[in-house]
Structure formats: C-alpha cells, structure tokens
Design a protein around this motif. Structure first.
Motif, PDB file in Angstrom:
ATOM      1  N   ARG A   1       0.850  -1.184   0.000  1.00  0.00           N
ATOM      2  CA  ARG A   1       0.000   0.000   0.000  1.00  0.00           C
ATOM      3  C   ARG A   1       0.888   1.237   0.000  1.00  0.00           C
ATOM      4  O   ARG A   1       1.710   1.411   0.901  1.00  0.00           O
ATOM      5  CB  ARG A   1      -0.854  -0.044   1.264  1.00  0.00           C
TER       6      ARG A   1
ATOM      7  N   ALA B   1       1.277   6.429 -10.734  1.00  0.00           N
ATOM      8  CA  ALA B   1       0.750   5.067 -10.667  1.00  0.00           C
ATOM      9  C   ALA B   1       0.813   4.399 -12.044  1.00  0.00           C
ATOM     10  O   ALA B   1       1.159   3.227 -12.161  1.00  0.00           O
ATOM     11  CB  ALA B   1      -0.679   5.078 -10.148  1.00  0.00           C
TER      12      ALA B   1
ATOM     13  N   CYS C   1      -6.847   6.766  -8.880  1.00  0.00           N
ATOM     14  CA  CYS C   1      -5.459   6.357  -9.117  1.00  0.00           C
ATOM     15  C   CYS C   1      -5.321   4.835  -9.118  1.00  0.00           C
ATOM     16  O   CYS C   1      -4.579   4.274  -9.919  1.00  0.00           O
ATOM     17  CB  CYS C   1      -4.543   6.946  -8.050  1.00  0.00           C
ATOM     18  N   GLN C   2      -6.047   4.190  -8.208  1.00  0.00           N
ATOM     19  CA  GLN C   2      -5.978   2.733  -8.135  1.00  0.00           C
ATOM     20  C   GLN C   2      -6.430   2.115  -9.457  1.00  0.00           C
ATOM     21  O   GLN C   2      -5.774   1.226  -9.992  1.00  0.00           O
ATOM     22  CB  GLN C   2      -6.881   2.223  -6.998  1.00  0.00           C
ATOM     23  N   GLU C   3      -7.514   2.614  -9.981  1.00  0.00           N
ATOM     24  CA  GLU C   3      -8.026   2.049 -11.226  1.00  0.00           C
ATOM     25  C   GLU C   3      -7.091   2.365 -12.393  1.00  0.00           C
ATOM     26  O   GLU C   3      -6.952   1.560 -13.311  1.00  0.00           O
ATOM     27  CB  GLU C   3      -9.444   2.565 -11.523  1.00  0.00           C
TER      28      GLU C   3
ATOM     29  N   TYR D   1      -3.846   2.548 -12.217  1.00  0.00           N
ATOM     30  CA  TYR D   1      -2.784   1.538 -12.092  1.00  0.00           C
ATOM     31  C   TYR D   1      -3.274   0.183 -12.599  1.00  0.00           C
ATOM     32  O   TYR D   1      -2.639  -0.453 -13.441  1.00  0.00           O
ATOM     33  CB  TYR D   1      -2.335   1.450 -10.628  1.00  0.00           C
ATOM     34  N   ASP D   2      -4.418  -0.229 -12.089  1.00  0.00           N
ATOM     35  CA  ASP D   2      -4.946  -1.556 -12.428  1.00  0.00           C
ATOM     36  C   ASP D   2      -5.251  -1.678 -13.926  1.00  0.00           C
ATOM     37  O   ASP D   2      -5.001  -2.716 -14.532  1.00  0.00           O
ATOM     38  CB  ASP D   2      -6.233  -1.824 -11.626  1.00  0.00           C
TER      39      ASP D   2
ATOM     40  N   ILE E   1      -2.828   3.683  -2.934  1.00  0.00           N
ATOM     41  CA  ILE E   1      -3.122   2.600  -3.875  1.00  0.00           C
ATOM     42  C   ILE E   1      -2.398   1.337  -3.428  1.00  0.00           C
ATOM     43  O   ILE E   1      -1.430   1.403  -2.673  1.00  0.00           O
ATOM     44  CB  ILE E   1      -2.750   2.930  -5.342  1.00  0.00           C
ATOM     45  N   GLU E   2      -2.899   0.218  -3.888  1.00  0.00           N
ATOM     46  CA  GLU E   2      -2.235  -1.055  -3.615  1.00  0.00           C
ATOM     47  C   GLU E   2      -1.546  -1.496  -4.891  1.00  0.00           C
ATOM     48  O   GLU E   2      -2.159  -1.497  -5.958  1.00  0.00           O
ATOM     49  CB  GLU E   2      -3.259  -2.103  -3.187  1.00  0.00           C
TER      50      GLU E   2
ATOM     51  N   ARG F   1      -9.737  -6.698  -6.445  1.00  0.00           N
ATOM     52  CA  ARG F   1     -10.383  -5.561  -7.118  1.00  0.00           C
ATOM     53  C   ARG F   1     -10.909  -6.042  -8.473  1.00  0.00           C
ATOM     54  O   ARG F   1     -10.148  -6.257  -9.412  1.00  0.00           O
ATOM     55  CB  ARG F   1      -9.387  -4.406  -7.306  1.00  0.00           C
TER      56      ARG F   1
ATOM     57  N   TYR G   1      -6.888   6.141   4.720  1.00  0.00           N
ATOM     58  CA  TYR G   1      -7.102   6.510   3.319  1.00  0.00           C
ATOM     59  C   TYR G   1      -6.863   8.007   3.195  1.00  0.00           C
ATOM     60  O   TYR G   1      -7.212   8.766   4.106  1.00  0.00           O
ATOM     61  CB  TYR G   1      -8.514   6.146   2.889  1.00  0.00           C
TER      62      TYR G   1
END
Lengths: 92, 408, 184
Positions: B8, B16, B144-146, B148-149, B183-184, B264, C31
């Motif tokens: 994380r 990202a 940001c997570q999405e 990256y993914d 983000i992970e 996810r 978060y």
C-alpha cells in the motif's frame, strides 16, 4: 462485384496481403507494343533491368537482356533508355 | 489464481501509471510530454535512466511521431506504449486509425484535458471523444488505483486473439493525474506473470501462415495495411467491428481474473446502489466517485439515488447498461464534452440509443458539465439528481440538454 | 473524514505539505488524498492545496469547499478569504507572530467560530532552514492541532521523500513546530 473474394470471416486481419502480387499477370494489360531485345546489339549493361518499373526485365544466361512478358506492361522505358538501341518496341 | 500480497503506497495517478508500465516493462515506449501527462513520461524516463527497465525509450519530436513509432514497434511484434493528452492526441489523429486498422495492440494512456482554444490544461473529455470512432478501445478510470490496475489489464485486453486492438486508458487530468491517493500495488513478478509475453496470432500471409509481425529477415514474409479498395476495405472494417464486440467479453474476463488476483474486480460498468434507485446518475471518470458520495447524501435525505459509471466507453456495453438501469425511472446523463450542434452530448447519444425502440425506458436528461476543468461538487450532483427528478415529474418532452454551472 | 485546505504562495511547497500529510496518513493505514488547487501554478501567486484523511476509502474527487481545517503558510495571506467555508467547529493553523485575538479581527472571525492555533513559522524556518519556507512547519502544526497524523509518521515521510541534508533540517523544524504551536 466478384464473389470469389473472401468474406470478412475468412479474410486475414489488418489489411494483410493474402496472396502474392505476382498472381496477377500484369502483362495482360499491355497495349499494342512489346519490347524485343536484339541480342547482337545488347552488351548486358542492365540499364533496362534497373529502369523497368515493373521488374519485368532481367538478364538471361548469356548475360543479355530478357523480358518477362507475364509482367511487362509495354511502357517502352527500356527501349527509350537502352544506350545501345538494343530494344525495339514492336506491334503485338 | 490465488490472492497475492500487495503493498500500500501513496501515488499520484500519473505516477501510478508510470509504475504499472515499469512493472509491465514494454519493449518500446515512445512519448512526447504534455501537461497533464508529463509526470508519466518523466517518471518512466527515470526508470530507464536508472536501469530499472530494459525498455527502448524513444524521446521523440511530436505525438504524431510517437504513435507512429509505436505502430512500427508493434507491427514488428513488440509491446509498445505511449501516453498523451489533449492537443497531443489531436495531433495523433491520423495514426490512431492506422494503429487500430492494422490491429496493433498498443496501449496508450490519455490524461483527459480540454482542447484549445482558449488554451486550457484542465480536465474534460473532449480529447477522448474526438478519438471515439477511431477503433480504439476506451476505458475510463475513476481514481489512481483504477489507473494503475487498468494500465496492467489493458495489455491482456489488447493482445487477446479475438481482440487485437489498441487500448486507450483514460484518466482525468489533474483530478486523477495529479492527485496523490493510497493505492495497492502488486509485486513486479506478479504483474509480469499476469501480462506474460505478447502472444502473436497467426495469419495467412501471401506465402502461407505466419505470425502477425513484420519479419525483416524475410523468412516469414508479411505485408500489413496494404491497399484495399471498395472490393475489400469494407470487409476489413467489418472485422474491426467484430473485434470490438469480442472485446466486451474479454474486458470482463480480464477484469475478473485480475479481481481474483487482487480483490479488485473490474467490468464494463461500475454500479452503485442502482437496485432500488429512483434516479441514476450516469457518467465517466473521476467525478462519478463524487456522484457516489452525492447518492449517499441524497439517500440520507430520502431520495433513492444511484450511480452508473461507464468504464468501457468503446466498446459500449449496450446490453449491460440496459440491464443495470432496469427499473430506474429517471436518469441524469453526465457529459464532460460537447458535440457541437449534435442532438446531445456524446454519452447521451449512446444512452438514448440503448433504450431506442423499447416499449419502456427511463426518462433521460442530459447534463453538460466540467468543461475546461470546471469543478463539480457533491452539492452539484445532488442538484442535478433533484433537477432530473423534478423534470421527470413535470414531464419531459424530447431530449433536454442542460448545462451545469455555466454563467448566463 | 477530515478535510484540510492549505493556503500559501506558489513556490512555498503548499502542495508538498498536503501530499506529505496524505502520505503520513497512508503510512498509518488510513485513506488519503493530497492535491493542488487545479489552477496554473505561478511563483508567488496565492495558491491552495488540499488533503483528505479518512478511515474509509475516499471516493469524492472535487475540491474542498467546507474544510475542517485551514492552514496558512504565509502571514501576508491572512484575510477573511482564508476562512471561507470553514466549518463552525473548524481549526485554523496560522503562521503569524500576532496574538489569536488580533488574528480573529484580521480574519473577521466571530466569537465561537473555529479554534485558532498559531505559530511564528516564518521566524522558526529562517532560524532553522535559513529561508522562509514554512510548509513543513505548518504541516506539523496541523498534525498537532488535529491529531490526524502522528509526528513520527510525518518524520518518516520526510526521511523518505527529502534528500538527507534537506530532511535533517526539516525534521528539526517539524519537531519544534509540533512543540511550539499554541492553541488560543
């Protein structure tokens, strides 16, 4: 429209050339005149080979110019450019 | 695939993306920096300079050339990546069509930004909408997570044998690109295993079946994107349409597999509290996160609101959208772009088509918002939903197009 | 969720301060978001940066209009505009050598509106850094005033993000700011 052409399911993707262009005998498009090599005048300089826009000129075993009539369109560039006047355009 | 341990960290959207691409390690990256995509190119060139990737990085003179270099690389069988925004995407325009029509699985990140004039560096979706019909898959990210993914999943989608199309991963300029979020991230080797090697499909070339790549040795000869007239061109276009339809399934499959790995899950759309919704907000990108908060606040006030975020804009998931909105009476369609002189915004035109010809469908209103980075708040979304409900109650004729927050 | 708005001038590291607060929170398993005001950044011009910290995932992606906390890095920016939208029980962290009562007057803050925390960050930064760069001091004072992140988390992200020589002096600055910031 020709029904011999492939449908979208058979056609390879991406606008790929799916048969060799040599399949089409462009020599059939020749209109009226064909080049004929006068071997006694030809010195094998290969100027015609270089200048032919259809890659229809080659050198034969004797080292003399040779026409591939399958692909020669009869444009006459070879006859006009030959420094020795060794190619003549003659009626078909 | 079993769930893997993830790390994380805090990263901006652009960072990202650069990090994901570092982990994918494509063969070629050719890119020209432009705000707000610049950080992607800067970070990635750092990775190259530090010897962390073996990627051939081409610092190129324009976006037109950047995508052209990617076309060349991908045609030779390489994995190619680029990123741009706004005017940069506009300059790529003619090559966009060549990349998709030559069926090259390039991945490109678009950091959505308004188009000039006047000059503006902030977010709207006009740039991506201009490329809507260019034959690229377009996936819009919320955060940001999405980003990256999706920058990882995109390769699997693009290179799938049934698809073989380039993919645009769209993220909102500044709102995602320059916002640091938690983000992970996956371990490098897990990303490498997920994307694998680029599989080369086999095609029938002019001298028999060969892998789909240009072979400079001439041993497996292939010519791509050759000349086709009215006798063949149409068939090639029909194939592209078919590939787009196939992509609908592949995007879901890849999203599911990625979900098993990370927890996810991704699909064609993202549904939020639609089951019992009386009003739904439909849109693309980061502002749909804000809309979800607005839906919660509306529910606290007794209005059953929901959100439908379109993740896959091209291909457009017509059936999935229709199913998701079943039973929803009122829909506010949010467009962050204009189709000047068109009947409505670009997303609204698609949404109207989804329900065309059906006996029953929701009352739909179109809201144009956020052009040139105009912020849209939770309160704005609440007002939109309330406006849509009020209009639906009073009776809507035709296809109303409204502008959110524009001064009279 | 706690929403923080920082006011400063272009080049003073306002955005960096917001990001460091977010990074410290993420380090603690929370978060967070850190982002600039979506405007052109110009050296010396008044600029804003924002941070959100929450125990739950953050979905909202707009600017902050009703902050829980306002931090001001530059004393010349103190005016009623910096308290715009501040919640009634909000917290103000101000760089100033003035007394809270005087600051209330400058900001046009009514009695019972907000709580002021004050620190002469400019003097402290000049003493320690040799320059009037107050971003890390105000960030630290915000952490103290809100308890949103711990001092040790801030120290950790400074060590992680700054080159060693810059980190060392900033660590001294954040520790002193954390100690010396006063509540009215």
């Amino acid at each position: 429209m020709s029904s011999s052409l492939p449908g979208w399911k058979e056609l390879p993707m991406g606008g790929v050339a799916f048969r060799p262009s040599t399949d089409i005998k462009t020599g059939e498009w020749r209109l009226g005149f064909r080049p004929v090599v006068k071997e006694e005048k030809c010195v094998g300089c290969a100027m015609c080979v270089v200048l032919c826009p259809d890659m229809a000129m080659g050198l034969g075993e004797e080292g003399k110019a040779q026409v591939n009539y399958d692909y020669c369109k009869g444009c006459g560039i070879c006859a006009r450019e030959c420094p020795y006047g060794a190619i003549e355009m003659v009626p078909e | 695939m079993a769930r893997v341990e993830q790390r994380r960290i805090g990263m901006m959207g652009d960072e990202a993306v650069a990090y994901a691409i570092k982990q994918v390690e494509p063969d070629v990256v050719a890119a020209y920096p432009i705000t707000p995509q610049t950080i992607i190119v800067e970070r990635f060139s750092d990775y190259v300079a530090d010897g962390l990737v073996r990627t051939e990085f081409v610092a190129i003179e324009s976006e037109h050339s950047a995508l052209s270099a990617c076309v060349g690389a991908a045609a030779a069988g390489a994995r190619a990546f680029t990123a741009t925004a706004s005017q940069g995407l506009a300059l790529m325009w003619e090559i966009l069509y060549i990349a998709s029509s030559m069926r090259l699985p390039i991945v490109m990140v678009i950091v959505n930004r308004a188009l000039s004039a006047p000059i503006n560096i902030h977010c709207d979706h006009s740039d991506a909408m201009g490329a809507r019909d260019s034959g690229w898959i377009q996936l819009f990210c919320e955060n940001c997570q999405e980003a990256y993914d999706t920058a990882i999943q995109a390769w699997r989608i693009a290179e799938h044998p049934d698809v073989q199309l380039p993919v645009m991963v769209c993220l909102d300029g500044f709102v995602v690109s320059h916002t640091l979020e938690d983000i992970e991230v996956l371990p490098d080797e897990v990303v490498k295993e997920f994307v694998g090697e680029r599989p080369l499909v086999r095609v029938m070339g002019h001298e028999g079946e060969v892998p789909y790549r240009l072979d400079p040795t001439g041993r497996e000869p292939l010519s791509m994107g050759t000349f086709a007239m009215y006798d063949l061109y149409f068939e090639y276009k029909r194939q592209q349409e078919e590939a787009m339809r196939a992509a609908l399934k592949v995007i879901e499959e890849v999203g599911r597999e990625y979900g098993e790995l990370t927890g996810r899950y991704y699909g064609l759309i993202d549904q939020y509290k639609l089951e019992d919704a009386e009003v739904a907000i439909v849109g693309l990108g980061s502002s749909m996160g804000t809309a979800k908060d607005a839906a919660d606040e509306l529910r606290d006030e007794g209005i059953r609101a929901g959100v439908l975020r379109i993740r896959s804009f091209r291909p457009f998931p017509t059936e999935t959208v229709r199913e998701a909105l079943k039973g929803v009476k009122t829909v506010a369609v949010m467009d962050r772009a204009l189709s000047f002189g068109g009947p409505a915004g670009p997303l609204m035109m698609d949404m109207a088509t989804v329900f065309y010809g059906l006996k029953e469908g929701p009352t739909m209103l179109n809201y144009i918002y956020g052009l040139g980075g105009r912020d849209i708040s939770t309160d704005d979304f609440k007002a939109v939903a309330q406006d849509a409900l009020r209009a639906a109650e009073e009776g809507v004729e035709g296809l109303p197009v409204k502008f959110v927050g524009v001064r009279e | 969720m706690i929403e923080i708005r920082l006011h400063g001038r272009g080049g003073q590291g306002v955005w960096t301060a917001a990001n460091l607060l977010a990074l410290a929170a993420i380090r603690e398993g929370k978060y967070a978001q850190g982002f600039p005001f979506f405007g052109p950044e110009r050296l010396g011009a008044p600029v804003l940066a924002f941070a959100r910290i929450s125990d739950k995932p953050i979905r909202v992606h707009c600017m902050i209009y009703r902050p829980d906390v306002v931090g001001v890095l530059d004393p010349t920016l103190l005016s009623p505009s910096v308290v715009e939208g501040l919640k009634k029980d909000g917290i103000l962290v101000l760089n100033s050598d003035k007394e809270p009562s005087e600051l209330r007057e400058i900001l046009g803050l009514e009695e019972g509106m907000g709580t002021i925390w004050v620190l002469d960050a400019s003097r402290m930064a000049i003493e320690i850094l040799g320059r009037e760069i107050t971003n890390t001091a105000i960030m630290s004072a915000v952490a103290r005033a809100t308890g949103a992140v711990s001092l040790s988390s801030l120290e950790a992200v400074i060590k992680e993000r700054f080159p060693p020589n810059v980190a060392e002096k900033n660590l001294e600055l954040v520790r002193r700011a954390y100690e010396e910031v006063r509540r009215e």
